[in-house]
Design a protein around this motif. Structure first.
Motif, PDB file in Angstrom:
ATOM      1  N   GLN A  98       2.228   1.749  -3.471  1.00 11.05           N
ATOM      2  CA  GLN A  98       1.201   2.284  -4.358  1.00 11.05           C
ATOM      3  C   GLN A  98       0.961   3.770  -4.096  1.00 11.05           C
ATOM      4  O   GLN A  98       0.753   4.552  -5.029  1.00 11.05           O
ATOM      5  CB  GLN A  98      -0.097   1.501  -4.176  1.00 11.05           C
ATOM      6  CG  GLN A  98      -0.048   0.087  -4.730  1.00 11.05           C
ATOM      7  CD  GLN A  98      -1.341  -0.673  -4.507  1.00 11.05           C
ATOM      8  OE1 GLN A  98      -2.128  -0.324  -3.626  1.00 11.05           O
ATOM      9  NE2 GLN A  98      -1.564  -1.713  -5.294  1.00 11.05           N
ATOM     10  N   ARG A  99       1.000   4.169  -2.823  1.00 10.99           N
ATOM     11  CA  ARG A  99       0.811   5.582  -2.497  1.00 10.99           C
ATOM     12  C   ARG A  99       1.944   6.427  -3.068  1.00 10.99           C
ATOM     13  O   ARG A  99       1.715   7.501  -3.657  1.00 10.99           O
ATOM     14  CB  ARG A  99       0.741   5.764  -0.984  1.00 10.99           C
ATOM     15  CG  ARG A  99       0.457   7.185  -0.543  1.00 10.99           C
ATOM     16  CD  ARG A  99       0.553   7.317   0.967  1.00 10.99           C
ATOM     17  NE  ARG A  99       1.887   7.042   1.447  1.00 10.99           N
ATOM     18  CZ  ARG A  99       2.889   7.922   1.415  1.00 10.99           C
ATOM     19  NH1 ARG A  99       2.684   9.128   0.921  1.00 10.99           N
ATOM     20  NH2 ARG A  99       4.090   7.593   1.873  1.00 10.99           N
ATOM     21  N   ALA A 102       0.828  -1.206   0.000  1.00  9.97           N
ATOM     22  CA  ALA A 102       0.000   0.000   0.000  1.00  9.97           C
ATOM     23  C   ALA A 102       0.861   1.255   0.000  1.00  9.97           C
ATOM     24  O   ALA A 102       0.552   2.238  -0.672  1.00  9.97           O
ATOM     25  CB  ALA A 102      -0.941  -0.018   1.208  1.00  9.97           C
TER      26      ALA A 102
END
Length: 450
Positions: free
Chosen positions: A206-207, A203
């Motif tokens: 992806q950020r 995550a």
């Protein structure tokens, strides 16, 4: 060229110092949460997604508290009060998993160890699981998953090592009673922590990728804007330069094509051709700035106060009675202030020609008290002549203000009570003791009327 010998290399980091440093880092990771106390999924777009972690932790607590009480009383023979206290200590902190899982671990972990020690006082049964009871194992796995989703890898490793160490110590305390639950939690905890850490790092990646894509998109938009700006500048140059070239040729050839011209007419055509050539030169310089980041255009001579008199003369020829008052000794004027003064006078006179034709205009440039003062004042427009433009964009005044601001000065503009307009710029000059006087350009004030 001699060089001084380098100093002794820093001492190598020995095993003991490295171990102490790693222990300090682990202790810091266990005592300081690596994330703010924001709920899990707080940035989710939908309300039900943001409320989902709270629903999960409430369901966990509602399940594990009664199950733990039942197991401890029915299987391990604890009293209701003791079983209830242990159940609350071991399961109630699960409510903190959504926003503070590391703080929940600091409560649940000691409570689980205390529960294992309390069970030592009870006789062992055939199917007893020790040191960790089944509710403790399952609840602890949920706790480790939440820690893996929120904390750094260092904190995760510290939690896992302390869990294994506690299980090993309890096994050594009562090896005859230990039946593998400590090893089971150690192995399952590693799997859960790896899963949680992998999800968190994915995550995070992806950020960061989304942030980088946003930055790249902004850069692409800026590059497109600059390319479009250059393209427009080239097209503007192609169109305007063509017409200005035609004007120059026509003005130069008029005395030869038209017979019987007076001397005044010949001088007028000569002035028109000179103004057109100057405009073409400035346009080419600006275009070179846009095309090559100013490498060629910046080497061209920049206009300054010494050319203000030419501006006033051109304004007079355009039908605007103008007067110039130029101080005899301005001292050393920085190039930025010199150029800004010229541009301010140029824009102010252009505004008079466009919006107040025939208005009497006074231009004054003086120096004193460490400042250069540029003043352009015009009277109301001649009512017998219609203005070239009735409205303006205001970009000229914005450009003046930007130029003055960059030099550290101030600009005052606005209408006068009699219907005229005033432009006053005040820009700083170097201290007098560090400057040398220079002869003023065009040495004397002039006064010209049409």
């Amino acid at each position: 060229m001699s060089t001084s010998p380098a100093g002794p290399p820093p001492p190598a980091d020995g095993p003991l110092s490295a171990a102490r440093r790693n222990l300090r880092e682990l202790a810091h990771g266990l005592s300081h949460a690596s994330h703010p106390p924001t709920p899990l999924l707080a940035g989710a777009p939908k309300r039900w997604q943001r409320l989902l972690p709270y629903a999960v932790v409430i369901a966990l607590v509602a399940t594990f508290v009664p199950v733990t009480i039942n197991v401890l009383t029915a299987q391990y023979g604890l009293t209701g009060g003791m079983a209830g206290a242990l159940a609350v200590a071991q399961a109630a902190p699960l409510l903190m998993l959504a926003h503070r899982p590391l703080h929940a671990w600091w409560i649940i972990f000691p409570a689980d160890i205390l529960g294992a020690l309390v069970l030592l006082s009870k006789p062992v049964e055939k199917y007893d699981i020790w040191p960790w009871t089944p509710p403790v194992i399952v609840g602890y796995l949920f706790l480790l998953l939440a820690i893996g989703l929120r904390e750094t890898r260092r904190t995760v490793i510290g939690v896992w090592l302390l869990t294994g160490t506690a299980g090993l110590v309890l096994h050594l305390v009562a090896p005859e009673r230990s039946n593998g639950s400590a090893l089971l939690l150690f192995i399952l905890g590693a799997v859960v922590l790896v899963i949680g850490t992998a999800v968190r790092e994915r995550a995070e990646a992806q950020r960061r990728l989304a942030e980088q894509e946003t930055i790249n998109e902004t850069e692409r938009a800026q590059r497109t804007l600059l390319e479009e700006r250059t393209r427009i500048a080239r097209e503007l140059h192609d169109v305007v330069a063509h017409h200005m070239s035609v004007i120059t040729v026509q003005a130069d050839s008029a005395p030869y094509r038209i017979s019987g011209l007076s001397d005044e007419a010949r001088e007028e055509f000569t002035a028109i051709a000179a103004g057109a050539r100057e405009s073409l030169g400035e346009m080419r310089r600006l275009l070179s700035v846009l095309r090559s980041d100013g490498t060629e255009g910046d080497r061209a001579p920049q206009p300054g106060i010494d050319r203000v008199q030419q501006l006033v003369e051109a304004t007079v020829r355009a039908g605007v009675p103008a007067e110039l008052s130029l101080a005899a000794d301005l001292g050393e004027v920085p190039s930025a202030v010199d150029l800004s003064a010229y541009r301010i006078v140029q824009e102010a006179l252009a505004n008079v020609i466009r919006h107040a034709p025939g208005a009497r205009t006074q231009v004054s440039i003086t120096a004193g008290a460490g400042h250069l003062t540029v003043l352009v004042v015009n009277s109301p427009a001649n009512l017998t002549r219609s203005p070239l433009e009735t409205t303006g964009t205001g970009h000229g005044l914005v450009g003046m203000r930007e130029r003055v601001r960059l030099t550290g000065g101030s600009l005052d503009t606005g209408p006068l009570p009699d219907g005229g307009f005033r432009v006053a710029a005040r820009m700083p000059l170097p201290p007098a003791e560090t400057t040398s006087a220079r002869p003023a350009p065009s040495a004397h004030p002039t006064s010209e009327d049409s």
